[in-house]
Design a protein around this motif. Structure first.
Motif, PDB file in Angstrom:
ATOM      1  N   UNK B 170       0.694  -1.271  -0.291  1.00  0.00           N
ATOM      2  CA  UNK B 170       0.028   0.102   0.113  1.00  0.00           C
ATOM      3  C   UNK B 170       0.845   1.049   0.037  1.00  0.00           C
ATOM      4  N   UNK B 176       2.039   6.495   8.534  1.00  0.00           N
ATOM      5  CA  UNK B 176       0.809   6.755   7.989  1.00  0.00           C
ATOM      6  C   UNK B 176      -0.320   5.667   8.718  1.00  0.00           C
ATOM      7  N   UNK B 179      -1.649   7.403  11.680  1.00  0.00           N
ATOM      8  CA  UNK B 179      -2.669   8.541  11.195  1.00  0.00           C
ATOM      9  C   UNK B 179      -4.096   7.971  10.747  1.00  0.00           C
ATOM     10  N   UNK B 180      -3.955   6.708   9.721  1.00  0.00           N
ATOM     11  CA  UNK B 180      -5.117   6.165   9.420  1.00  0.00           C
ATOM     12  C   UNK B 180      -6.020   5.864  10.784  1.00  0.00           C
ATOM     13  N   UNK B 183      -7.383   9.008  12.136  1.00  0.00           N
ATOM     14  CA  UNK B 183      -8.664   9.756  11.447  1.00  0.00           C
ATOM     15  C   UNK B 183      -9.809   8.815  11.498  1.00  0.00           C
ATOM     16  N   UNK B 186     -11.475   9.529  14.865  1.00  0.00           N
ATOM     17  CA  UNK B 186     -12.162  10.746  14.831  1.00  0.00           C
ATOM     18  C   UNK B 186     -13.515  10.793  14.269  1.00  0.00           C
ATOM     19  N   UNK B 187     -13.654   9.742  13.307  1.00  0.00           N
ATOM     20  CA  UNK B 187     -14.906   9.494  12.442  1.00  0.00           C
ATOM     21  C   UNK B 187     -15.753   8.970  13.468  1.00  0.00           C
ATOM     22  N   UNK B 213     -20.154   4.334   4.910  1.00  0.00           N
ATOM     23  CA  UNK B 213     -19.929   4.909   3.568  1.00  0.00           C
ATOM     24  C   UNK B 213     -18.367   5.715   4.134  1.00  0.00           C
ATOM     25  N   UNK B 214     -18.208   6.327   5.300  1.00  0.00           N
ATOM     26  CA  UNK B 214     -17.027   6.842   5.481  1.00  0.00           C
ATOM     27  C   UNK B 214     -15.630   5.953   5.928  1.00  0.00           C
ATOM     28  N   UNK B 217     -14.826   4.718   2.329  1.00  0.00           N
ATOM     29  CA  UNK B 217     -14.109   5.638   1.421  1.00  0.00           C
ATOM     30  C   UNK B 217     -12.692   5.602   2.036  1.00  0.00           C
ATOM     31  N   UNK B 218     -12.496   5.669   3.335  1.00  0.00           N
ATOM     32  CA  UNK B 218     -11.032   5.850   3.571  1.00  0.00           C
ATOM     33  C   UNK B 218     -10.292   4.831   3.404  1.00  0.00           C
ATOM     34  N   UNK B 221      -9.337   4.232  -0.551  1.00  0.00           N
ATOM     35  CA  UNK B 221      -8.566   5.158  -0.947  1.00  0.00           C
ATOM     36  C   UNK B 221      -7.080   4.444  -0.706  1.00  0.00           C
ATOM     37  N   UNK B 222      -7.045   3.488  -0.022  1.00  0.00           N
ATOM     38  CA  UNK B 222      -5.590   2.970   0.452  1.00  0.00           C
ATOM     39  C   UNK B 222      -5.144   2.407  -0.810  1.00  0.00           C
TER      40      UNK B 222
END
Lengths: 223, 223
Positions: B170, B176, B179-180, B183, B186-187, B213-214, B217-218, B221-222
């Protein structure tokens, strides 16, 4: 963009139409007294924090008996919500004006700068964002007033910037764009929450670094 | 994974070493009385919400005078924090056990399921997560007790699942990955905040859809 389309918040009703009727002397007085209370509430929130706010202190600063508040506001929560909304608008104005001066035209640079400005404004004085975290404020006031929930003006600014992304090249749908905007808003909100309430991370510099890294990660993964 | 390594929270001190000394009768009594207060506080938080909690009501339910609380806890905030920590551990146990039964081995499927379980647990009864939003709780208690800030057990579970990602393929660094994880946390936090405090979105079904969905999406995108 409802919070921007209105005139001064809380005085929306009086100036709604494109040819507003001239307000009566009585209405002008009402707005003036409300303004004194709102300015006093905002000053006290910014200097001492929302938790120290009271009708007594607002009355003292505005130069009226605290009981007078109830002639101009339905209740204490209405006064607090209107003041807090104006604080959010001030944040929006700061971000808008600072971004207008920002020379970079690339979406990612501008979103990073928006993130930096948003965090900067709300941590230079943490009393600015604290009201959005406080469980003592009843935000259902906004839904009752507008038929929609309060949202922070920074959200719309963020959406505006992101709307300039080339969705086709990035293989993103409009729904993806909304999802990305939401996730970035969660980053701002949670970072400010943890910083203001828990003191994590310890310094504003570290906070700005972390937000920058998180926003870069999200934008970097778009392609 | 500090919140898991300890024994029962709040009783950590007594059982810290690998060969704990047999607690004295006095210490056993102390733990038993603390347990009555903690169980009463938890029951009251879950049924009526943290805002309705008081030493008076806890005392009544535990069968002691409210003043007795101060013989067993430094102050009211310590009792609340210890109770709230146990509620978080119960959430962690629910997610751990449910994930153990989840047949999918793929990281993305499991993280989606973790997100669903986390949101499900905390919205089946919104009183479960509300304490983490309340500005009436002083979470600096945990820092004073442990030398580190409180973090929700779901965070570590999330990190464990994500650690199984193939970072090389990836093109992700360890940073990273952290960080993921942040995030995603936080969602969860922001979605629960907006749902519980502002009633947005209106139903649990919509909330689960949006979180799904969120997170998709995250992860999508990886790469």
């Amino acid at each position: 963009m409802d919070h921007w389309k209105r005139g001064a918040p809380g005085e929306a009703g009086a100036f709604k139409s494109s040819h507003p009727p001239k307000p009566s002397a009585k209405e002008l007085k009402r707005l003036r007294v409300r303004r004194h209370f709102l300015d006093a509430a905002k000053t006290l929130i910014l200097t001492d924090g929302l938790d120290q706010l009271s009708t007594k202190r607002i009355g003292e600063m505005a130069g009226y008996s605290y009981a007078t508040i109830y002639n101009y506001f339905e209740n204490y929560n209405e006064l607090v919500c209107e003041a807090v909304e104006e604080l959010a608008l001030e944040c929006g104005e700061f971000v808008t004006e600072s971004l207008a001066d920002f020379p970079q035209a690339g979406v990612k640079d501008r979103v990073l700068e928006l993130a930096r400005l948003m965090v900067l404004w709300n941590t230079e004085n943490v009393n600015r964002y604290y009201p959005f975290l406080s469980t003592q404020v009843d935000f259902s006031y906004f839904f009752a007033r507008d038929g929609e929930h309060f949202f922070h003006p920074a959200y719309r600014l963020l959406l505006e910037e992101l709307s300039r992304l080339d969705l086709e090249t990035l293989e993103m749908s409009q729904e993806d764009l909304a999802t990305l905007t939401d996730i970035l808003a969660y980053v701002f909100h949670s970072k400010l929450h943890f910083f203001i309430r828990y003191g994590v991370p310890r310094t504003q510099v570290e906070l700005l670094d972390e937000v920058c890294r998180e926003v870069s990660f999200l934008l970097g993964r778009l392609g």
